[in-house]
Write a protein that holds these residues in place. Structure first.
Motif, PDB file in Angstrom:
ATOM      1  N   TYR A 189     -11.783   5.586  -0.424  1.00 38.72           N
ATOM      2  CA  TYR A 189     -10.806   6.264  -1.280  1.00 38.72           C
ATOM      3  C   TYR A 189      -9.529   5.444  -1.487  1.00 38.72           C
ATOM      4  O   TYR A 189      -8.805   5.673  -2.456  1.00 38.72           O
ATOM      5  N   VAL A 190      -9.255   4.506  -0.602  1.00 37.06           N
ATOM      6  CA  VAL A 190      -8.113   3.613  -0.820  1.00 37.06           C
ATOM      7  C   VAL A 190      -8.392   2.799  -2.090  1.00 37.06           C
ATOM      8  O   VAL A 190      -7.557   2.703  -2.989  1.00 37.06           O
ATOM      9  N   MET A 239       0.822  -1.210   0.000  1.00 38.98           N
ATOM     10  CA  MET A 239       0.000   0.000   0.000  1.00 38.98           C
ATOM     11  C   MET A 239       0.858   1.262   0.000  1.00 38.98           C
ATOM     12  O   MET A 239       1.974   1.252   0.492  1.00 38.98           O
ATOM     13  N   THR A 240       0.297   2.312  -0.547  1.00 39.65           N
ATOM     14  CA  THR A 240       1.066   3.550  -0.699  1.00 39.65           C
ATOM     15  C   THR A 240       0.242   4.727  -0.174  1.00 39.65           C
ATOM     16  O   THR A 240      -0.677   4.539   0.600  1.00 39.65           O
ATOM     17  N   TYR A 241       0.579   5.892  -0.638  1.00 40.67           N
ATOM     18  CA  TYR A 241      -0.195   7.063  -0.256  1.00 40.67           C
ATOM     19  C   TYR A 241      -1.470   7.147  -1.096  1.00 40.67           C
ATOM     20  O   TYR A 241      -1.526   6.644  -2.228  1.00 40.67           O
ATOM     21  N   VAL A 242      -2.473   7.802  -0.521  1.00 43.53           N
ATOM     22  CA  VAL A 242      -3.814   7.852  -1.103  1.00 43.53           C
ATOM     23  C   VAL A 242      -4.328   9.285  -0.991  1.00 43.53           C
ATOM     24  O   VAL A 242      -4.068   9.965   0.002  1.00 43.53           O
ATOM     25  N   ALA A 297      -1.993   4.869   3.174  1.00 45.72           N
ATOM     26  CA  ALA A 297      -3.224   4.087   3.017  1.00 45.72           C
ATOM     27  C   ALA A 297      -3.753   3.542   4.346  1.00 45.72           C
ATOM     28  O   ALA A 297      -4.964   3.572   4.601  1.00 45.72           O
ATOM     29  N   GLU A 298      -2.853   3.077   5.184  1.00 44.17           N
ATOM     30  CA  GLU A 298      -3.303   2.477   6.451  1.00 44.17           C
ATOM     31  C   GLU A 298      -3.837   3.517   7.425  1.00 44.17           C
ATOM     32  O   GLU A 298      -4.493   3.171   8.411  1.00 44.17           O
ATOM     33  N   TYR A 355      -5.407  11.513  -8.130  1.00 44.37           N
ATOM     34  CA  TYR A 355      -5.276  10.116  -7.705  1.00 44.37           C
ATOM     35  C   TYR A 355      -3.805   9.742  -7.707  1.00 44.37           C
ATOM     36  O   TYR A 355      -3.072  10.071  -8.655  1.00 44.37           O
ATOM     37  N   ILE A 356      -3.381   9.004  -6.685  1.00 42.48           N
ATOM     38  CA  ILE A 356      -1.992   8.546  -6.606  1.00 42.48           C
ATOM     39  C   ILE A 356      -1.901   7.120  -7.144  1.00 42.48           C
ATOM     40  O   ILE A 356      -2.645   6.234  -6.706  1.00 42.48           O
ATOM     41  N   HIS A 357      -0.980   6.915  -8.069  1.00 38.35           N
ATOM     42  CA  HIS A 357      -0.829   5.586  -8.660  1.00 38.35           C
ATOM     43  C   HIS A 357      -0.240   4.627  -7.624  1.00 38.35           C
ATOM     44  O   HIS A 357       0.861   4.869  -7.119  1.00 38.35           O
ATOM     45  N   PRO A 358      -0.945   3.539  -7.319  1.00 36.65           N
ATOM     46  CA  PRO A 358      -0.515   2.669  -6.209  1.00 36.65           C
ATOM     47  C   PRO A 358       0.770   1.902  -6.480  1.00 36.65           C
ATOM     48  O   PRO A 358       1.426   1.466  -5.544  1.00 36.65           O
ATOM     49  N   PHE A 359       1.156   1.743  -7.724  1.00 37.31           N
ATOM     50  CA  PHE A 359       2.389   1.004  -8.021  1.00 37.31           C
ATOM     51  C   PHE A 359       3.546   1.940  -8.371  1.00 37.31           C
ATOM     52  O   PHE A 359       4.705   1.571  -8.231  1.00 37.31           O
TER      53      PHE A 359
END
Ligand code: SF4
Ligand code: SF4
Length: 106
Positions: free
Chosen positions: A68-69, A1-4, A58-59, A34-38
């Motif tokens: 939104y995650v 998980m990354t930033y959201v 994300a957490e 939107y932040i690309h998760p990869f």
């Protein structure tokens, strides 16, 4: 998980975060970014510059914005991983979670 990017960005979109991102992974929709998760490298540089505190790891996304995650992941299903947001500009669409937010009165 990354930033959201969560609900506070909707219809704000001042793009301060984009200037800070070293990997150009913050993509523009019609009503939100939107932040690309990869593509996100979890550097956290975007988080402190957001004037409305829309960016969370994300957490740590508050429960009220948990959808939104998923939105930040699913937004990229058709797009894949273009490896660069600035070349694409406004993608002129939004995830249904964003599209369902009430439009503010003008
Ligand atoms: S800085 Fe915050 S409000 Fe501005 S575009 Fe980025 S996430 Fe949205
Ligand atoms: S955490 Fe870093 S890499 Fe991820 S979106 Fe923010 S500025 Fe870009």
């Amino acid at each position: 998980m990354t930033y959201v990017i969560a609900q506070p960005c909707v219809d704000v979109k001042d793009k301060a975060c984009i200037q800070e991102c070293p990997v150009d992974c913050i993509y523009e929709g019609d009503r939100s970014l939107y932040i690309h998760p990869f593509e996100c490298v979890d550097c956290g540089a975007c988080d402190p510059v957001c004037p409305v505190e829309a960016i969370y790891y994300a957490e740590d996304v508050p429960d009220e914005w948990a959808d939104y995650v998923r939105a930040n992941v699913e937004f990229f299903r058709e797009l894949g991983s273009p490896q660069g947001a600035s070349a694409l500009g406004n993608l002129h669409r939004d995830h249904p979670v964003v599209a369902a937010e009430p439009v503010p009165a003008r």
